[in-house]
Design an enzyme around this catalytic site. Structure first.
Site, mmCIF file in Angstrom:
data_model
loop_
_atom_site.group_PDB
_atom_site.id
_atom_site.type_symbol
_atom_site.label_atom_id
_atom_site.label_comp_id
_atom_site.label_asym_id
_atom_site.label_seq_id
_atom_site.Cartn_x
_atom_site.Cartn_y
_atom_site.Cartn_z
ATOM 1 N N ASP A 35 0.826 -1.208 0.000
ATOM 2 C CA ASP A 35 0.000 0.000 0.000
ATOM 3 C C ASP A 35 0.864 1.265 0.000
ATOM 4 O O ASP A 35 2.092 1.190 -0.064
ATOM 5 C CB ASP A 35 -0.937 -0.062 1.221
ATOM 6 C CG ASP A 35 -2.256 0.631 0.990
ATOM 7 O OD1 ASP A 35 -2.334 1.519 0.128
ATOM 8 O OD2 ASP A 35 -3.226 0.304 1.706
ATOM 9 N N ASP B 128 -9.660 3.850 -3.207
ATOM 10 C CA ASP B 128 -10.438 2.672 -2.776
ATOM 11 C C ASP B 128 -11.843 2.602 -3.363
ATOM 12 O O ASP B 128 -12.550 3.618 -3.454
ATOM 13 C CB ASP B 128 -10.618 2.698 -1.251
ATOM 14 C CG ASP B 128 -9.316 2.437 -0.543
ATOM 15 O OD1 ASP B 128 -8.254 2.544 -1.171
ATOM 16 O OD2 ASP B 128 -9.378 2.134 0.654
HETATM 17 C C1 GAL Z 1 -6.111 1.252 1.492
HETATM 18 C C2 GAL Z 1 -6.244 0.214 0.396
HETATM 19 C C3 GAL Z 1 -7.363 -0.719 0.783
HETATM 20 C C4 GAL Z 1 -7.017 -1.394 2.090
HETATM 21 C C5 GAL Z 1 -6.717 -0.342 3.158
HETATM 22 C C6 GAL Z 1 -6.174 -0.972 4.432
HETATM 23 O O1 GAL Z 1 -5.112 2.162 1.178
HETATM 24 O O2 GAL Z 1 -6.503 0.842 -0.820
HETATM 25 O O3 GAL Z 1 -7.591 -1.671 -0.229
HETATM 26 O O4 GAL Z 1 -5.909 -2.240 1.900
HETATM 27 O O5 GAL Z 1 -5.779 0.598 2.706
HETATM 28 O O6 GAL Z 1 -5.906 -0.024 5.412
#
Ligand code: GAL
Length: 361
Positions: free
Chosen positions: A145, A201
């Protein structure tokens, strides 16, 4: 009402290739969309059981991906990540072994920053050590991430460091570059990962899906084997999408050759939706050996989309999205869609039926 259907120009070959996630898009299930940070050892083991017993594995879903929150927010004095002991009292390796014993592959999550998006310990500055930890845990898939990084260090640099560290371990690990389409991800991410997110997301509603499609359509050209453009995980079964929206979500994700990572509760998926996400015809489009993404050839906002993609054996897939709340009639000229052969046959993948053609040329 939303409608979608697929047609192909010759009969569809139901041949699902070896699903290593590189030659064809990865298929699996992740904890995040349904459970967020509320994960623990039992949940993961139960998910492994259900992926197999409910027939998801047979349908092609192979990865079980544990997303954010398996870590604590500390390291040991010699730099090892401390696992969240409350929810994972036996550590991660036994879970990974359990997942593997079911014939599945095991995925984990970290961030190219100091902390994950949920504030847990992430890998920036510890890439070599963490990559080895993941390899020792038996990890097959790393979702990496983009939260909490040091200002001024480009994403390209941060993802390159981790890709090299993973390489050093000698373990084959699928790397999912999750930097939300920032810094023109599609121009460089293929060098450091096997898939790359193109958007922020997904949220569990139709509006979010439409927003993602509008961005994804502009960069999907950069997708292909080993460099899958990723519009994010599926929301089917999470109670907010209608049946038609769910079907459309699965149709277009499949045709775009997106990773198919489910995000629903595996124990109580409504059977209608279960039948969508395990539909052999549609999954075969996603797993087509050519690995070419469908591209949007027509877009009329709030009205319709037409997406077209090439498949093996002189076959093509066409996805038509009706954004209106009423039925529409579509006349599809296969020549306009780029198909120049004769003896065209059309097949509706959802109905599993041949579509009569008018005016064959
Ligand atoms: C976001 C990501 C999500 C999930 C989340 C977890 O940045 O896009 O899919 O992994 O973090 O905190």
């Amino acid at each position: 009402m939303l409608e979608v259907f697929f047609i192909t120009a010759s009969s569809l070959i139901l041949l699902i290739q070896a699903q290593d996630g590189i030659s064809t898009p990865p298929m699996g299930w992740s904890t995040w969309n349904k459970y967020g940070c509320h994960i623990n050892e039992q949940l993961i083991k139960d998910a492994a059981d259900l992926i197999v017993s409910q027939g998801y594995h047979n349908a092609g879903y192979t990865y079980l991906n544990m997303d954010d929150c398996w870590q604590s927010n500390e390291r040991t004095s010699d730099g090892h990540i401390i696992i969240d002991r409350e929810n994972f009292p036996n550590g991660i390796r036994p879970i990974s072994d359990y997942v593997h014993s079911k014939g599945l592959k095991f995925g984990i999550y970290s961030s190219a920053g100091r902390q994950t998006c949920a504030g847990r310990m992430a890998s920036s500055g510890y890439e070599l050590q963490d990559a080895q930890t993941y390899a020792n845990m038996g990890v097959d898939y790393l979702k990496y991430d983009n939260c909490n990084y040091d200002e001024g260090v480009s994403a390209k640099t941060r993802y390159e460091i981790m890709a090299k560290a993973i390489n050093t371990t000698g373990r084959q690990i699928f790397i999912s570059v999750c930097n939300w389409g920032t810094e023109n991800t599609w121009e460089w991410a293929y060098q450091y990962g096997h898939s790359f997110r193109t958007h922020d997301d997904i949220y569990n509603d139709w509006k979010s899906i439409v927003e993602i499609l509008n961005v994804h359509a502009t960069v999907v050209n950069n997708s292909g084997p080993g460099q899958w453009a990723d519009p994010d995980m599926l929301e089917i079964g999470n109670d907010r999408l209608t049946v038609d929206e769910s079907k459309t979500h699965f149709s277009i994700w499949s045709a775009m050759k997106s990773p198919l990572i489910l995000g629903n509760s595996l124990s109580d998926m409504p059977s209608e939706l279960y039948n969508f996400v395990t539909n052999k015809n549609v999954i075969a489009v996603n797993q087509d050996p050519l690995g070419l993404p469908a591209k949007r050839i027509l877009h009329v906002a709030h009205d319709k989309d037409i997406w077209v993609g090439e498949l093996v054996n002189q076959t093509m897939v066409v996805v038509i999205i009706n954004y209106m709340d009423q039925h529409q009639t579509f006349n599809i000229d296969t020549h306009y869609c780029g198909y120049i052969g004769s003896d065209i046959r059309a097949f509706d993948l959802w109905e599993n039926a041949t579509i009569p053609m008018k005016d064959q040329r």
